[in-house]
Design a protein around this motif. Structure first.
Motif, mmCIF file in Angstrom:
data_model
loop_
_atom_site.group_PDB
_atom_site.id
_atom_site.type_symbol
_atom_site.label_atom_id
_atom_site.label_comp_id
_atom_site.label_asym_id
_atom_site.label_seq_id
_atom_site.Cartn_x
_atom_site.Cartn_y
_atom_site.Cartn_z
ATOM 1 N N ILE A 228 0.837 -1.029 0.150
ATOM 2 C CA ILE A 228 0.187 -0.002 -0.011
ATOM 3 C C ILE A 228 0.977 1.251 -0.140
ATOM 4 O O ILE A 228 0.534 2.373 -0.809
ATOM 5 C CB ILE A 228 -0.865 0.011 1.007
ATOM 6 N N MET A 229 2.110 1.244 0.879
ATOM 7 C CA MET A 229 2.845 2.501 0.818
ATOM 8 C C MET A 229 3.583 2.444 -0.394
ATOM 9 O O MET A 229 3.600 3.801 -0.861
ATOM 10 C CB MET A 229 3.671 2.306 2.196
ATOM 11 N N ILE A 292 12.145 -2.485 -5.316
ATOM 12 C CA ILE A 292 11.691 -1.680 -4.593
ATOM 13 C C ILE A 292 12.883 -0.358 -4.690
ATOM 14 O O ILE A 292 12.621 0.849 -4.610
ATOM 15 C CB ILE A 292 11.161 -1.735 -3.316
ATOM 16 N N PHE A 293 14.256 -1.039 -4.446
ATOM 17 C CA PHE A 293 15.208 0.055 -4.343
ATOM 18 C C PHE A 293 15.388 0.611 -6.071
ATOM 19 O O PHE A 293 15.720 1.656 -6.102
ATOM 20 C CB PHE A 293 16.558 -0.761 -4.228
ATOM 21 N N LEU A 398 10.907 5.674 -0.579
ATOM 22 C CA LEU A 398 11.109 4.272 -1.256
ATOM 23 C C LEU A 398 12.541 3.620 -0.708
ATOM 24 O O LEU A 398 12.482 2.410 -0.417
ATOM 25 C CB LEU A 398 11.230 4.425 -2.810
ATOM 26 N N PHE A 399 13.429 4.422 -0.445
ATOM 27 C CA PHE A 399 14.525 3.942 -0.030
ATOM 28 C C PHE A 399 14.392 3.377 1.596
ATOM 29 O O PHE A 399 14.911 2.418 1.941
ATOM 30 C CB PHE A 399 15.936 5.006 -0.175
ATOM 31 N N ALA A 400 13.719 4.236 2.056
ATOM 32 C CA ALA A 400 13.150 3.995 3.496
ATOM 33 C C ALA A 400 12.542 2.616 3.524
ATOM 34 O O ALA A 400 12.766 1.934 4.484
ATOM 35 C CB ALA A 400 12.333 5.082 4.178
ATOM 36 N N GLU A 405 12.076 -3.275 4.650
ATOM 37 C CA GLU A 405 12.024 -4.532 4.214
ATOM 38 C C GLU A 405 13.121 -5.517 4.223
ATOM 39 O O GLU A 405 12.995 -6.693 4.875
ATOM 40 C CB GLU A 405 11.593 -4.651 2.602
ATOM 41 N N ASN A 406 14.250 -4.990 4.164
ATOM 42 C CA ASN A 406 15.620 -5.547 4.347
ATOM 43 C C ASN A 406 15.754 -6.126 5.768
ATOM 44 O O ASN A 406 16.228 -7.143 6.221
ATOM 45 C CB ASN A 406 17.055 -4.926 3.980
ATOM 46 N N SER A 407 15.371 -5.047 6.595
ATOM 47 C CA SER A 407 15.467 -5.402 8.080
ATOM 48 C C SER A 407 14.491 -6.366 8.571
ATOM 49 O O SER A 407 14.825 -7.440 9.381
ATOM 50 C CB SER A 407 15.038 -4.078 8.912
#
Length: 422
Positions: A228-229, A292-293, A398-400, A405-407
């Motif tokens: 959604i984000m 996403i990145f 988007l970088f955030a 996601e990686n975390s």
């Protein structure tokens, strides 16, 4: 050199994806009408900037009811039937326009065509998702995006040449090429919608975010807050990108007068040629990066490319600007749909592919309307500063999301490791 080595990152894609690729090449080569809509409304019909923006907003909003209907039918009736029906109706909407001269009915027919086009789009998107897996979706969407722009490389230029003396052929040509592309899909692509038995059979091979869901679209979406984000960010990007179809042609008319439509056609051809030449290269370079990145990275190119339009007035600088923001378009287009498909349940692909354009079209719809009002009191060049700041902020968001996601992924892997050790 073998055929597979020539195909590069596309060598392992299924043959049906190549059929869709060729269909998009043909359809896009005849994509004459919509790229010139802003110029047509202001030049041929004499609409004001605000009224032109209003009809372009309606054309974008036409996707909303169409997408809801098409998405529902794609999931319950079939992808292929839904696509063929509504794509054909979109083409039929163009044919009367060729014989109506400067009638005020034409803008409404163009709006109707976007309703039908919006209904065909979810079925087409669901078809691609059905034919691919998470491992090859970036390559598939890259190839299909390339196919669209192979045709689009010549489409606007031809439309620009037809505009003055053979205007009616813009509508006829668009309809004919659409029918050819429909025929390719009808004859060479089977129905891809999986039944319940096939869904159960393939359940083990689906990623967790693609598993079948029994609830409604809203319940499935609620379980995917990151998606959604992400879609909210895509909506903001679309507000920036739509300026290439609204503000940019107006600026070309302002700077170059009678040569404006022709020069704008050159820019759109530059856009398409950049995609044709650089899509494969960009795909290769970014293949190992998360979708996403890559979409966030595309926003930085939007900021640079659109932002530089603030202070230029030479054709070669407009061309260079188009090259820069097109690299951003490549990154966003090829990775954005891959990200959505990787987070879509197999049972809801049609409806998810309906909601994505609706959210994106919110930016496309509001963009011309708000821009038209803004330009009544401000210069065209000043608008480009707003696009610079907007695209940059969205890229940071988007970088955030990528970091979050990686975390979560690292935390999940750590928990699994601890469970195995215990």
């Amino acid at each position: 050199m073998t055929v597979k080595s020539f195909l590069g990152p596309y060598k392992n894609l299924p043959s049906s994806i190549f059929v869709i690729f060729f269909a998009r090449v043909v359809n896009s080569a005849g994509h004459f009408v919509m790229p010139l809509m802003a110029i047509f409304l202001s030049d041929k019909l004499g609409f004001s900037t605000q009224k032109t923006g209003f009809f372009m907003m309606l054309a974008s909003l036409g996707y909303v009811p169409g997408s809801f209907i098409g998405g529902k039918l794609a999931d319950h009736v079939g992808r292929k039937k839904t696509f063929i029906l509504f794509q054909a109706l979109a083409a039929f909407s163009f044919i009367p326009c060729a014989f109506l001269g400067n009638s005020q009915i034409i803008p409404w027919l163009l709006v109707l065509s976007t309703v039908f086009g919006g209904a065909a789009s979810p079925a087409n998107g669901a078809m691609v998702a059905d034919l691919t897996k998470s491992e090859n979706r970036k390559e598939a969407y890259s190839l299909l995006y390339l196919g669209h722009n192979l045709g689009f490389a010549v489409g606007p230029m031809i439309a620009g040449m037809l505009y003055k003396n053979f205007f009616s052929w813009i509508f006829i040509g668009d309809a004919l090429t659409t029918f050819i592309s429909i025929t390719l899909v009808a004859l060479l692509i089977p129905e891809t919608r999986p039944d319940h038995e096939k869904i159960k059979e393939n359940a083990h091979s689906l990623d967790i975010n693609e598993k079948a869901e029994s609830g409604s679209l809203l319940s499935a979406m609620a379980k995917r807050p990151m998606l959604i984000m992400f879609l909210f960010c895509i909506m903001l990007y679309s507000f920036v990108y739509v300026q290439s179809h609204f503000t940019l042609p107006l600026q070309m008319n302002q700077n170059f007068g009678v040569h404006g439509p022709k020069y704008y056609g050159f820019l759109m051809t530059t856009n398409a040629l950049t995609v044709v030449i650089f899509t494969t290269l960009v795909t290769k370079i970014t293949l190992k990066l998360k979708p996403i990145f890559c979409v966030g990275l595309g926003g930085l190119f939007y900021a640079a490319g659109f932002g530089m339009l603030f202070g230029i007035d030479r054709l070669h600088l407009f061309i260079f600007s188009t090259f820069i923001w097109t690299i951003g378009e490549i990154l966003i287009s090829t990775n954005g749909m891959a990200y959505v498909a990787n987070n879509t349940p197999v049972t809801h692909r049609g409806r998810f592919n309906a909601i994505v354009p609706i959210i994106a079209e919110a930016g496309h719809s509001l963009g011309p309307l708000l821009t038209g009002k803004y330009l009544m009191d401000h210069s065209i060049s000043s608008l480009w500063l707003l696009t610079l700041y907007g695209a940059f902020v969205v890229a940071l968001l988007l970088f955030a999301l990528h970091f979050v996601e990686n975390s979560k992924l690292r935390k999940s892997e750590q928990e699994k490791l601890e469970q195995n050790l215990s």
